[in-house]
Design a protein around this motif. Structure first.
Motif: not given
Length: 502
Positions: A192-206
């Motif tokens: 769940a942590y890695v999945a949430e982190l992945r979504e966060l990174i994508r949302a930031l567009g970096v």
């Protein structure tokens, strides 16, 4: 050791508490490398995107990529971290063939972001907080390809090929504090942590954070401690795990393996390990070095980084809506359950559905097509739904054609097939394939009359009051019209012809 020798998961948790540490490397989507102007685009011929700086040639001096620094700050802010007023790069010294300089330019005791947290939602809705130790900037290594042997790894290979195109690409390494208290749910928490982190990174567009492409990879540190003890056990580090499912499996396997070693009265070795997708097991890599073995010292060729407070606050104000907040809003707007939202996330369809709704589709229709027909086709082809050659606005148009009665679901699937085959947009496919619903009274009435005439026994049952039998005649009409009849109108005409009230 074989899998059959492992302690059962339940027995392992009955005696020990798992302690995890997750180190996630994110490859930034910058156009150039972290310390030079070489391109970062994928697919170039080996060793064509290199220069004296990223190859570490004498006299070459690095320059920090400003976009890389900005991305690091944005990630740190989104992870609720403090941003350093002043930080430095350091040299992490070790020899490996894919490291052309024999050291990695990284950050050691002065990271750009530190002391943060990320809240993650588990399958049952429980929220678990993962504390973040640091997020720091560094550069990626080159790529080794081992030739010969059965495993593709260096052991047993006859020779290796080196491609330094990747050497120097900007990375952000995000390191958690020790994760305790997860108990039997440790594998789920890790995923769940890695999945949430992945979504966060994508949302930031970096970064696209595509794990299957190595743009995001996770090192899983795990140790066990007996119940009631405060001291952590000896840890292992499973390197470069590259899927959410594998993160979960690696944690589970290592819990069982550590328990087996400890219950046998043996000592866990501090080492790196390799995860094997086919078996879900890990095997030894090398003995793990301690920090002092890397002989860190400040990078003499780079000036310190000192982000201005005004700039940091400007970036904070520009952060997008964070994934967990956005999911909660969309769940409410779409009227779906937490379970349904998790299914959308697992399918990689959240942004596609959102864009389809933005193009005019009803939320239920957008979810239906992306989670049904298009998810099936993506799975068959082994690609992400977003890689299919169909755009959200085209899916919205298919949904509109169904809503206005031009298509039924069967015909809509044929239209999607045509779009995916490159036959044009939905309206072009409808015209080329002649896929409109037959709804004019003349053609439809003729098909109804033929169905009644061909099935007198069924017609008699309907006249006798068994209205449900009309379904058989509707089926005959649909078959005669190649699925293009308006089924509801066909049923109405059948009952009218037979003098029966619906």
């Amino acid at each position: 050791m074989t899998v059959t020798e492992l302690v059962s998961y339940e027995d392992a948790l009955a005696s020990y508490d798992p302690v995890m540490g997750l180190e996630v490397h994110v490859e930034l989507g910058t156009k150039t490398k972290m310390f030079c102007g070489c391109a970062t685009a994928l697919g170039a011929d080996a060793n064509t995107q290199t220069c004296p700086v990223c190859l570490g040639l004498p006299g070459a001096l690095p320059v920090v990529n400003a976009t890389g620094v900005e991305s690091a700050v944005r990630i740190g802010l989104a992870l609720n971290c403090s941003i350093a007023d002043w930080c430095r790069f350091a040299r992490k010294n070790y020899f490996y063939p894919d490291m052309p300089k024999n050291f990695q330019t990284s950050q050691y005791d002065e990271p750009i972001a530190f002391d943060g947290h990320l809240d993650v939602e588990l399958e049952d809705g429980e929220v678990f907080r993962v504390e973040i130790e640091r997020a720091h900037m560094e550069e990626d290594t080159g790529k080794s390809t081992h030739i010969g042997g059965a495993t593709g790894r260096i052991h047993g290979a006859s020779h290796s090929l080196l491609d330094y195109n990747r050497a120097g690409i900007p990375l952000i390494e995000i390191v958690t504090k020790p994760i305790t208290g997860a108990g039997a749910r440790a594998p789920e928490v890790a995923r769940a942590y890695v999945a949430e982190l992945r979504e966060l990174i994508r949302a930031l567009g970096v970064s696209e954070a595509r794990m299957e492409r190595g743009q995001m990879r996770c090192d899983v540190n795990l140790s066990l401690r007996p119940h009631g003890r405060d001291a952590f056990g000896t840890r292992s580090e499973t390197k470069n795990v590259n899927s959410l499912r594998s993160v979960e499996r690696a944690v589970r396997f290592e819990i069982q393996r550590h328990a087996m070693v400890l219950q046998a009265g043996e000592t866990v070795v501090q080492e790196t390990r390799h995860f094997h997708e086919d078996t879900g097991t890990t095997t030894p890599g090398r003995r793990k070095e301690e920090a002092e073995d890397y002989r860190y010292f400040p990078e003499p060729d780079l000036v310190p980084v000192a982000p201005a407070r005004e700039w940091v606050e400007k970036l904070r104000g520009e952060l997008p809506e964070l994934p967990r907040v956005r999911r909660g809003r969309l769940r409410e707007e779409w009227g779906i359950s937490a379970h349904e939202m998790r299914s959308v996330l697992n399918a990689g369809a959240l942004d596609l559905i959102t864009a389809t709704i933005g193009a005019g589709a009803d939320p239920a229709a957008a979810r239906k097509w992306w989670m049904g027909e298009l998810a099936r086709r993506a799975n068959e082809q082994g690609v992400e739904p977003g890689e299919l050659p169909i755009r959200p606005e085209q899916v919205a148009r298919v949904a509109a054609l169904v809503a206005e009665g031009t298509l039924n679901d069967k015909l809509a699937r044929q239209v999607i097939e045509g779009v995916l085959a490159g036959e044009g947009g939905p309206d072009e496919v409808v015209e080329k394939r002649g896929l409109r619903i037959v709804s004019d009274e003349g053609a439809l009435g003729s098909a109804v009359d033929d169905a009644i005439a061909a099935n007198p026994d069924v017609a008699q049952k309907i006249r006798g009051g068994k209205v449900a039998a009309a379904g058989a005649l509707v089926g005959a009409v649909m078959k005669a019209t190649r699925g293009q009849a308006d089924a509801a109108r066909a049923r109405e005409l059948i009952l009218e012809r037979l003098g029966v009230s619906g």
